[in-house]
Design an enzyme around this catalytic site. Structure first.
Site, short mmCIF file in Angstrom:
data_model
loop_
_atom_site.label_atom_id
_atom_site.label_comp_id
_atom_site.label_asym_id
_atom_site.label_seq_id
_atom_site.Cartn_x
_atom_site.Cartn_y
_atom_site.Cartn_z
N ASP A 62 1.17 -1.34 0.40
CA ASP A 62 0.28 0.67 -0.35
C ASP A 62 0.72 1.00 -0.12
OD1 ASP A 62 -2.91 1.21 0.55
OD2 ASP A 62 -1.78 2.12 2.83
N GLU A 109 1.24 0.01 -5.37
CA GLU A 109 0.34 0.49 -5.41
C GLU A 109 1.37 2.08 -5.32
OE1 GLU A 109 -3.14 3.47 -4.04
OE2 GLU A 109 -1.65 2.99 -2.62
C1 QV4 Z 1 -8.55 13.50 8.14
C2 QV4 Z 1 -8.12 14.52 6.91
C3 QV4 Z 1 -6.90 14.89 6.74
C4 QV4 Z 1 -6.65 15.12 8.63
C5 QV4 Z 1 -6.97 13.67 9.03
C6 QV4 Z 1 -6.60 14.24 10.84
O1 QV4 Z 1 -8.78 14.02 6.04
O2 QV4 Z 1 -6.67 15.91 6.09
O3 QV4 Z 1 -5.00 14.88 8.79
O4 QV4 Z 1 -8.45 13.64 8.87
O5 QV4 Z 1 -6.34 13.00 11.74
C7 QV4 Z 1 -8.88 8.43 6.07
C8 QV4 Z 1 -10.41 9.57 6.27
C9 QV4 Z 1 -9.62 11.04 5.61
C10 QV4 Z 1 -8.34 10.85 7.18
C11 QV4 Z 1 -8.02 9.76 7.36
C12 QV4 Z 1 -6.98 10.28 9.10
O6 QV4 Z 1 -11.01 9.18 5.21
O7 QV4 Z 1 -10.57 11.80 5.71
O8 QV4 Z 1 -7.87 12.44 7.73
O9 QV4 Z 1 -8.51 8.30 7.88
O10 QV4 Z 1 -7.24 10.00 9.76
C13 QV4 Z 1 -8.40 4.86 2.35
C14 QV4 Z 1 -8.89 5.56 2.29
C15 QV4 Z 1 -8.45 7.18 3.13
C16 QV4 Z 1 -8.97 7.06 4.31
C17 QV4 Z 1 -7.52 5.73 4.82
C18 QV4 Z 1 -7.00 5.78 5.88
O11 QV4 Z 1 -9.52 5.93 0.82
O12 QV4 Z 1 -10.20 8.40 2.80
O13 QV4 Z 1 -7.82 8.13 5.06
O14 QV4 Z 1 -7.68 4.70 4.07
O15 QV4 Z 1 -8.05 5.57 7.03
C19 QV4 Z 1 -3.45 8.16 -2.33
C20 QV4 Z 1 -2.14 7.42 -2.34
C21 QV4 Z 1 -2.77 6.19 -2.67
C22 QV4 Z 1 -3.78 5.73 -1.62
C23 QV4 Z 1 -5.28 7.38 -2.63
C24 QV4 Z 1 -6.79 7.14 -2.09
O16 QV4 Z 1 -1.35 7.32 -2.84
O17 QV4 Z 1 -1.61 5.33 -1.63
O18 QV4 Z 1 -4.77 8.09 -2.11
N1 QV4 Z 1 -4.03 4.68 -1.87
C25 QV4 Z 1 -4.11 3.38 -0.55
C26 QV4 Z 1 -4.74 2.96 -0.13
C27 QV4 Z 1 -6.62 3.66 0.36
C28 QV4 Z 1 -5.80 3.80 1.98
C29 QV4 Z 1 -4.83 4.53 1.54
C30 QV4 Z 1 -3.35 4.08 0.83
C31 QV4 Z 1 -4.24 4.93 2.77
O19 QV4 Z 1 -5.66 2.44 -1.52
O20 QV4 Z 1 -7.09 2.58 0.51
O21 QV4 Z 1 -6.96 5.06 1.91
O22 QV4 Z 1 -3.93 3.49 3.48
O23 QV4 Z 1 -3.58 8.87 -4.17
#
Ligand code: QV4
Ligand code: CA
Length: 512
Positions: free
Chosen positions: A212, A248
């Site tokens: 990831d 990824e």
């Molecule tokens: C929020 C605010 C932030 C703030 C934070 C404070 O947005 O600005 O700083 O609170 O704590 C979730 C929430 C998100 C939250 C975050 C932290 O949606 O709003 O931040 O948690 O609490 C998945 C989801 C994300 C989720 C994350 C962790 O898509 O929404 O965040 O899991 O639970 C980029 C990257 C790529 C990524 C993609 C989604 O380059 O790597 O974005 N894809 C992978 C996975 C994806 C996962 C992650 C990475 C993180 O496929 O499913 O994100 O592991 O393009």
């Protein structure tokens, strides 16, 4: 000596590009958020018998448990420790699944979340899937253990501590991705903990990893971690097999960090593939299916040997990640079957099929208000198991795209034509195209708004074949359309633009 070491290192890294699928199998399926017990059963009753090579599973390690919103799917991308209890089940259930899937020739690939732990705002307590205590505020995760020394904040130079500008590679790697506590992977101690977690899974019998958020990790740090990984378990894999690694990295162009930086380490997700294929099947921006004659590297995609391809993934099917509105998903079932069919018929890349759960999609101004919704669950938040209906579809909100006849049969098609070249291309300069795979298979698409009615050279031996899209061969009978290929390899195709599925596919094993 130096040369020898180079050769050894090169060989080692190359091996991480091989999915080690058994019996000539060529596709893997992401059983997103499925429970381990259900995956074990699915390997035995469906995936093994239908030629699926492997399963990408959801993150198996301990994750945060979130109440607001209620148990979102993305809580599993917020690790609390590397203990193996998760929303999908216990360590024993995980081990049982790996064993049972391996025993029927279906590999397991683990989604490894190693860039970060939970969000900085994740609070303190035991709201975690194994009940381990942690404090996000103090960056204290005693059940690893990681302390504040093991995170990157001192290296991050942004005001918020988060990634603010994807144009700056340093902050993309050293700052927090959406507030997630960023691990200091340059530390030997941290690398050791991550490698230990992955090695435990390798020893249990997994065949590799979807890693990831690789864009957010330095390739050098990843090289050090991968270099510590064990060879695969010789109970199921040949001695000396390296774990399959697919990373990824979302690279649609326009950012300083590119997929290329990761090619030597393993395969990389090719996000351009689904974004472009969606645009083509939707006929947006003047795109036409006939333009895909040189699909693959000819379209500026990464080298074939590096690519892991898919039509949609768990992020972009709900507006997370990348690809935008062009991505086709099960919500557009007719287009989706064609797009997945195209991918599976085409020789480019290692292919991954998505298997989803339904949620209450509610789009306001282009954004899905319910993009957070977790898998079908009981009142207490525990994930429901996957019931199989008499017609082989799934119940209780599980979509099971991989069980749709058209998709399942194209997975078999891909195995049957494995190793054969892309051949006998035909198009009408619009959205009707056809191509073969040597003398083993042939597929015809009609995505125009009028009928297709044409005689084509299929390259196949003469005979009567059963179309595996409108039906399939059952015993000696065909439940779908029959296609008659003459002694000269030519066959007549008629596909109405109003057909339920406006495409036809035949292969060596669908011959009657
Ligand atoms: C929020 C605010 C932030 C703030 C934070 C404070 O947005 O600005 O700083 O609170 O704590 C979730 C929430 C998100 C939250 C975050 C932290 O949606 O709003 O931040 O948690 O609490 C998945 C989801 C994300 C989720 C994350 C962790 O898509 O929404 O965040 O899991 O639970 C980029 C990257 C790529 C990524 C993609 C989604 O380059 O790597 O974005 N894809 C992978 C996975 C994806 C996962 C992650 C990475 C993180 O496929 O499913 O994100 O592991 O393009
Ligand atoms: Ca990072």
């Amino acid at each position: 000596m130096k040369l020898l070491i180079l050769v050894a290192l090169f060989g080692l890294s190359l091996a991480q590009h091989n999915p080690h699928t058994k019996h000539g199998r060529t596709a893997i399926v992401h059983l997103f958020e499925w429970r381990w017990a259900d995956i074990a059963a699915e390997c035995e009753r469906f995936l093994g018998p239908n030629g699926f090579g492997g399963v990408q599973i959801s993150p198996p390690n301990e994750h945060i448990v979130i109440n607001n919103p209620w148990r979102p799917w993305w809580q599993r991308y917020q690790p609390i420790s590397y203990n193996l209890c998760s929303r999908s089940g216990s360590e024993n259930e995980l081990r049982d699944m790996i064993t049972r899937c391996n025993n029927v020739g279906v590999n397991i690939y683990v989604d490894a979340v190693i860039n970060h732990m939970c969000g900085a705002g994740g609070g303190e307590g035991t709201h975690s899937s194994c009940g381990s205590w942690f404090s996000a505020g103090r960056k204290d995760f005693p059940s690893v253990p990681f302390t504040h020394w093991d995170f990157n904040d001192h290296k991050c130079r942004t005001g918020s501590g988060n990634i603010e500008n994807y144009g700056d590679a340093n902050q993309v790697r050293d700052c927090r991705l959406v507030g997630l506590l960023d691990l200091a992977l340059e530390k030997d101690y941290v690398r050791g903990k991550v490698a230990g977690f992955m090695n435990k899974l390798i020893d249990m019998g997994v065949a590799g990893f979807r890693v990831d958020a690789c864009k957010h990790m330095w390739p050098g740090d990843l090289a050090a971690i991968y270099g510590r990984l064990h060879n695969l378990n010789t109970k199921w894999f040949p001695g000396g097999s390296r774990p399959f690694i697919f990373q990824e990295v979302i690279d649609l162009g326009g950012e300083p960090i590119t997929s290329r930086e990761y090619f030597h380490l393993g395969r990389v997700t090719e996000f351009k593939y689904g974004a472009r294929l969606g645009t083509i099947f939707r006929k947006w921006n003047g795109e036409k299916l006939s333009y895909t004659k040189n699909w693959g590297e000819g379209w500026g995609f990464m080298p074939n040997g590096n690519a892991l391809v898919f039509v949609d993934n768990h992020d972009n099917q709900r507006g997370h990640g990348a690809g935008g509105a062009s991505i086709v998903t099960f919500w557009d079932a007719r287009l989706y079957k064609m797009a997945v069919g195209y991918m599976l018929a085409h020789p480019y890349g290692v292919t991954r099929v998505m298997s989803s759960f339904r949620w209450n999609r509610h789009i306001v101004n282009g954004k899905d208000q319910n993009d957070w919704m977790g898998p079908p669950s009981h009142g207490d938040g525990s994930t429901k198991s996957v019931p199989i209906n008499p017609d082989q579809t799934c119940g209780d909100g599980w979509v099971c795209e991989h069980r749709w006849r058209q998709i399942k049969n194209m997975v078999i098609f891909r195995n049957v034509v494995n190793g054969q070249p892309h051949s006998n291309w035909w198009d009408n300069q619009s959205n009707q195209v056809a191509f073969g795979r040597g003398n083993r298979g042939f597929i015809v698409f009609n995505n125009d708004d009028w009928d297709l009615d044409v005689t084509l050279n299929t390259g196949m031996p003469g005979g009567t074949y059963c179309d595996v899209i409108s039906g399939q061969k059952e015993g000696n009978r065909c439940t779908g359309k029959q296609i008659h290929v003459g002694g000269d390899g030519r066959a007549h195709f008629r596909i109405s633009n109003r057909d339920e599925d406006p495409f036809v596919a035949i292969h060596a094993e669908s011959k009657l």
